[in-house]
Motif scaffolding. Structure first.
Motif, PDB file in Angstrom:
ATOM      1  N   UNK A 105       0.757  -1.172   0.085  1.00  0.00           N
ATOM      2  CA  UNK A 105      -0.162  -0.031  -0.005  1.00  0.00           C
ATOM      3  C   UNK A 105       0.854   1.279   0.116  1.00  0.00           C
ATOM      4  N   UNK A 142     -13.509  -2.591 -18.839  1.00  0.00           N
ATOM      5  CA  UNK A 142     -12.373  -1.828 -18.729  1.00  0.00           C
ATOM      6  C   UNK A 142     -11.888  -0.719 -19.463  1.00  0.00           C
ATOM      7  N   UNK A 196       4.872   4.870  -6.685  1.00  0.00           N
ATOM      8  CA  UNK A 196       4.139   5.093  -8.013  1.00  0.00           C
ATOM      9  C   UNK A 196       3.654   6.557  -8.171  1.00  0.00           C
ATOM     10  N   UNK A 244      -6.468   9.264  -3.571  1.00  0.00           N
ATOM     11  CA  UNK A 244      -5.666   9.254  -2.387  1.00  0.00           C
ATOM     12  C   UNK A 244      -5.183  10.496  -1.920  1.00  0.00           C
ATOM     13  N   UNK A 287       2.824  -6.138  -8.843  1.00  0.00           N
ATOM     14  CA  UNK A 287       1.950  -7.285  -8.932  1.00  0.00           C
ATOM     15  C   UNK A 287       2.800  -8.417  -8.526  1.00  0.00           C
ATOM     16  N   UNK A 328     -13.901 -13.154  -5.840  1.00  0.00           N
ATOM     17  CA  UNK A 328     -13.556 -12.354  -7.127  1.00  0.00           C
ATOM     18  C   UNK A 328     -13.394 -13.187  -8.288  1.00  0.00           C
ATOM     19  N   UNK A 388       2.679   1.681  -3.270  1.00  0.00           N
ATOM     20  CA  UNK A 388       1.763   1.936  -4.467  1.00  0.00           C
ATOM     21  C   UNK A 388       1.753   3.781  -4.338  1.00  0.00           C
ATOM     22  N   UNK A 389       1.673   4.194  -3.158  1.00  0.00           N
ATOM     23  CA  UNK A 389       1.336   5.769  -2.981  1.00  0.00           C
ATOM     24  C   UNK A 389       2.589   6.460  -2.984  1.00  0.00           C
ATOM     25  N   UNK A 408      -3.105 -12.777  -3.900  1.00  0.00           N
ATOM     26  CA  UNK A 408      -3.895 -11.725  -4.120  1.00  0.00           C
ATOM     27  C   UNK A 408      -5.544 -12.020  -4.672  1.00  0.00           C
ATOM     28  N   UNK A 452      -8.241  -9.542 -15.157  1.00  0.00           N
ATOM     29  CA  UNK A 452      -6.865  -9.132 -14.976  1.00  0.00           C
ATOM     30  C   UNK A 452      -5.776 -10.067 -15.283  1.00  0.00           C
ATOM     31  N   UNK A 473      -4.409  -3.956 -10.443  1.00  0.00           N
ATOM     32  CA  UNK A 473      -4.500  -5.175  -9.928  1.00  0.00           C
ATOM     33  C   UNK A 473      -4.816  -5.098  -8.366  1.00  0.00           C
ATOM     34  N   UNK A 512      -2.815   0.763  -8.752  1.00  0.00           N
ATOM     35  CA  UNK A 512      -2.723  -0.020  -9.909  1.00  0.00           C
ATOM     36  C   UNK A 512      -3.953  -0.983 -10.189  1.00  0.00           C
ATOM     37  N   UNK A 554      -3.176 -10.618 -17.930  1.00  0.00           N
ATOM     38  CA  UNK A 554      -1.668 -10.286 -17.776  1.00  0.00           C
ATOM     39  C   UNK A 554      -0.956 -11.522 -17.866  1.00  0.00           C
ATOM     40  N   UNK A 599       5.223  -1.238 -11.297  1.00  0.00           N
ATOM     41  CA  UNK A 599       3.875  -2.038 -11.569  1.00  0.00           C
ATOM     42  C   UNK A 599       4.217  -3.472 -11.318  1.00  0.00           C
TER      43      UNK A 599
END
Lengths: 648, 133
Positions: free
Chosen positions: A412, A647, A419, B56, A467, A480, A415-416, A475, A526, B96, B94, A530, A463
């Motif tokens: 998390x 998407x 990225x 965010x 992943x 899902x 990510x922030x 994941x 997804x 995913x 992302x 991928x 990314x």
């Protein structure tokens, strides 16, 4: 408490069995029941025998006898045997107590002896050859009754025979001689009478003694067998209990549940009032109560238990099972008064030993003094050993879950923190390149485009890393996942690479040899996108101009086989084993395309494994490469597959 | 005809710049808010025609909260007058990540979802889609 009901019932049953432990009584009862039915069977023969013998004596040997009376005795035997037969059946059906069978046995003996005495009297008294049949009865009585009773019954037989003979002798009782049997009447010959009686009496007493002695030896053996059987049965019950406990406790990895189930099942299996587990705190100094069954809150919170000074804790944690038969008086107890108030008399403590030393104490409590024996000590020790494994597993699992949480937190943050700035930088560069911030010269534009390419590579690396990290912590969430048309996903990916392929003059074709409904796999769009995006983009990337890339889908024994084939540069043999490793790139691939994260195939393999499929590769340098993907087919049971997520 | 007014709610000044420049170039009037609170205030004072919203901000889901507040079906909502302002949501998360980021009336009441980095051309095209002349 979340305790499974069936398990609970199982332990209640077990508790009852162990609690009563009257196995030996059951065996004696079983023997009595068998003997009664055996006697009944024998009596059918005896009754029929009397009738047959009477007829033979009368018809074949022409011996005069009171046929009617003798036959009457035979019929009477058969009649009362019928009554006993029915009574015995009923008693068996309603599982009557031993006392019922006991009284049946006594009544049968009484009637048998009466019948025997009558038979003796009406077949000539002292002259009767039937006199020796009494011996059978004496033998049977000696087998079934205790020695004293057997002797008393022998004496009774002697008295009955002697009395009849005496009364016939003095004429108070009519004498019924067998006609044509003896040449002279002997019943009034004192020497003969005395001889017969003394031989009969000594035989009776001696037979009783002999059978009694043999029977006593047999009973002793039997007692030994019973004792051993009892021990075996107790051991079996306890083994079963330990097995059940491991099952119940091992069926969860939640530490709290493991501890709660352990105390509850232990208390029930041992049939005790209470059970508790105290675990050493982080400092290893104090024992904290972590699970309790059957104790009051006041007792649990009685005060701190110092593992270093509390004598009982010290001794138990040294690895010993400690049995305290009289808790309020024990010098080992730190809180004897509280134990008295709680009504605790006996305590049994076993150490919970982990791989790296003692973890805590498993303890059972009971209100009876001196409640626990050697077997209980062994039993709790076995439970503690099983419990320790379950507790250690749960602790390890808890630690892993926490690590998992930390990993998710890291993702998390990454990510922030990672990225966002990269993506903003790229947007800023694009804003300038596109001319939104004023005129840009050709040279500036070229430099900006180079910077953009580098930042795009960095973005791709981030990314891919995310992943991979996400994949490693699991994941895919079950809800899902849904049946997804592989054909549809692959078609989309192939479309995506049509233009890049055309640019390199590569023929890119897709063939699906099965109907679409057979190409459903349980996955997320997804993840599948991928996987095939990676494989097809690699194929296009590493195939020289004018080459060919083909994607084929075929059904294969409950699986779908997807082959992604190219006639590109190929993979050197020594690179094949490392192909799916993170950050690995084959040397010839690096030469051909400088940029690449070396994560694509690692992610691909990771996803395929999560989807319970497999991936293999065959390749020859300069000839080409084929990746084979096998995925399990999703079973569409009356359920229409949900349309693919749209998407942008 | 007056210029259409677009409000950008994003805590990242650089990101706001990359959104503002192409939109201004495309002829829109652009205002900026640095936080969810400021954004909600400006919605009331400016009554914009469209909102570009970051997910965010001070919290991981601050953007969601803003979208949910603005599009709340509650008849007593203080933002009910602004319920119909279209929202374009931007995020650096992302695709995913286990959270769903597709527009969904139950889950996320936004009109368009764009993943960062957003191409300036794509952004302008999406805005034109939502604000036809």
């Amino acid at each position: 408490m979340g305790f499974p009901k069936s398990g609970g019932n199982g332990f209640d049953r077990l508790y009852r069995e162990v609690g009563r432990a009257d196995i030996s009584r059951n065996l004696v009862e079983a023997e009595l029941v068998t003997s009664v039915s055996w006697l009944i069977k024998l009596r059918w023969i005896a009754g029929a025998g009397v009738l047959l013998a009477t007829w033979i004596v009368h018809a074949l040997f022409q011996i005069g006898a009171p046929i009617a009376i003798l036959s009457g005795i035979g019929v009477a035997i058969l009649l009362y045997n019928t009554f006993f037969f029915v009574s015995e059946r009923r008693a068996k059906q309603r599982r009557a107590s031993a006392e019922v069978f006991q009284s049946l046995a006594i009544w049968q003996t009484a009637l048998d002896w009466l019948a025997m005495t009558l038979l003796f009297h009406y077949s000539g008294g002292v002259e009767s050859p039937a006199i020796w049949y009494f011996i059978f009865h004496i033998i049977i009585a000696s087998i079934f009754f205790p020695r004293r009773t057997a002797f008393l019954l022998s004496v009774l037989a002697i008295v009955l025979v002697g009395g009849t003979v005496f009364l016939e002798y003095i004429g108070w009782l009519a004498h019924h001689p067998l006609q044509n049997y003896l040449p002279v009447a002997l019943y009034q010959n004192p020497l003969y009478v005395l001889g017969v009686l003394s031989f009969f009496s000594t035989t009776a007493i001696f037979v009783t003694f002999l059978v009694g002695s043999i029977q006593e030896r047999l009973r002793r053996r039997e007692a030994e067998v019973i004792h051993l059987t009892e021990g075996l049965q107790r051991a079996t019950i306890r083994l079963q209990a330990i097995n059940d406990i491991s099952k119940v406790v091992g069926s969860t990895l939640d530490l709290k549940q493991v501890l709660e189930r352990l105390v509850e099942t232990t208390a029930k299996a041992m049939g005790v009032r209470a059970c508790s587990i105290r675990m050493l705190d982080k400092s290893g100094h104090y024992l904290e109560p972590v699970a309790v069954y059957g104790l009051s809150q006041t007792y649990i919170n009685k005060g701190p238990v110092d593992a270093l000074t509390n004598p009982l804790a010290k001794e138990t944690l040294s690895g010993k099972v400690v049995n305290i038969p009289n808790a309020p008086q024990s010098p080992l107890l730190q809180y004897p008064l509280e134990a008295r108030q709680e009504g605790i008399q006996s305590m049994l403590s076993a150490p919970l030993m982990g791989k790296s030393g003692p973890m805590g104490i498993l303890r059972v409590y009971d209100v009876k003094e001196n409640r626990f024996n050697k077997e209980d000590e062994e039993f709790i020790s076995a439970i503690a050993a099983q419990g320790s494994i379950a507790i250690e597993n749960a602790i390890a699992y808890q630690a892993m879950s926490e690590l998992d949480k930390m990993k998710s937190q890291f993702i998390h943050t990454a990510t922030h923190e990672l990225r966002s700035p990269v993506s903003v930088t790229r947007s800023l560069l694009r804003t300038i390149t596109a001319g939104y911030a004023g005129e840009v010269s050709e040279q500036q534009k070229e430099i900006l485009e180079r910077a953009t390419r580098r930042i795009e590579f960095l973005q791709k690396l981030i990314d891919d890393l995310l992943d991979l990290a996400a994949g490693k912590v699991g994941k895919f969430v079950a809800h899902e996942m849904q049946p997804i048309s592989l054909k549809e996903v692959i078609e989309k990916v192939v479309d995506r690479y049509k233009i890049p392929a055309q640019e390199k003059d590569i023929e890119l074709c897709f063939r699906c040899e099965c109907p679409e409904e057979k190409t459903y796999v349980t996955a997320t769009v997804d993840s599948l996108d991928r996987v095939f995006n990676n494989l097809i983009s690699n194929a296009v990337k590493y195939t020289p101009n004018g080459g060919k890339v083909s994607v084929e889908v075929q059904p294969l024994d409950g699986e779908i086989h997807i082959a992604v084939q190219d006639n590109g540069i190929g993979i050197p043999e020594d690179a094949l084993p490392h192909l799916f490793s993170e950050f690995y790139r084959a040397p010839n691939a690096k030469e051909m395309v400088t940029e690449g994260t070396g994560l694509g195939l690692a992610i691909t393999k990771d996803i395929i494994q999560q989807l319970e499929g497999r991936i293999t590769v065959e390749s020859q340098v300069g000839v080409g490469t084929t990746f084979h993907v096998f995925l399990p087919v999703a079973h569409l049971k009356n359920q229409t597959p949900s349309p693919m997520e749209k998407r942008s | 005809m007056s210029k259409k007014h677009i409000l950008i709610i994003d805590d990242d000044a650089d990101q706001r710049l990359t959104v503002r420049l192409p939109l201004e170039a495309a002829g829109y009037q652009v205002s900026e808010a640095k936080s969810s609170e400021e954004g909600l205030e400006l919605v009331k004072t400016l009554s914009p025609d469209l909102i570009v919203l970051d997910v965010m901000m001070d919290t991981a889901t601050a953007g969601f909260q803003v979208a949910l507040t603005l599009h709340s079906p509650d008849p007593n909502s203080e933002y009910k007058a602004y319920r119909d302002i279209p929202i374009i949501m931007l995020t650096a998360i992302h695709t995913t990540t286990p959270l769903r980021f597709a527009p969904d009336s139950d889950y996320l009441p936004v009109e368009i979802f764009l993943e960062k980095p957003v191409d300036p051309e794509v952004l302008v095209a999406k805005v034109k889609e939502l604000l036809p002349n």
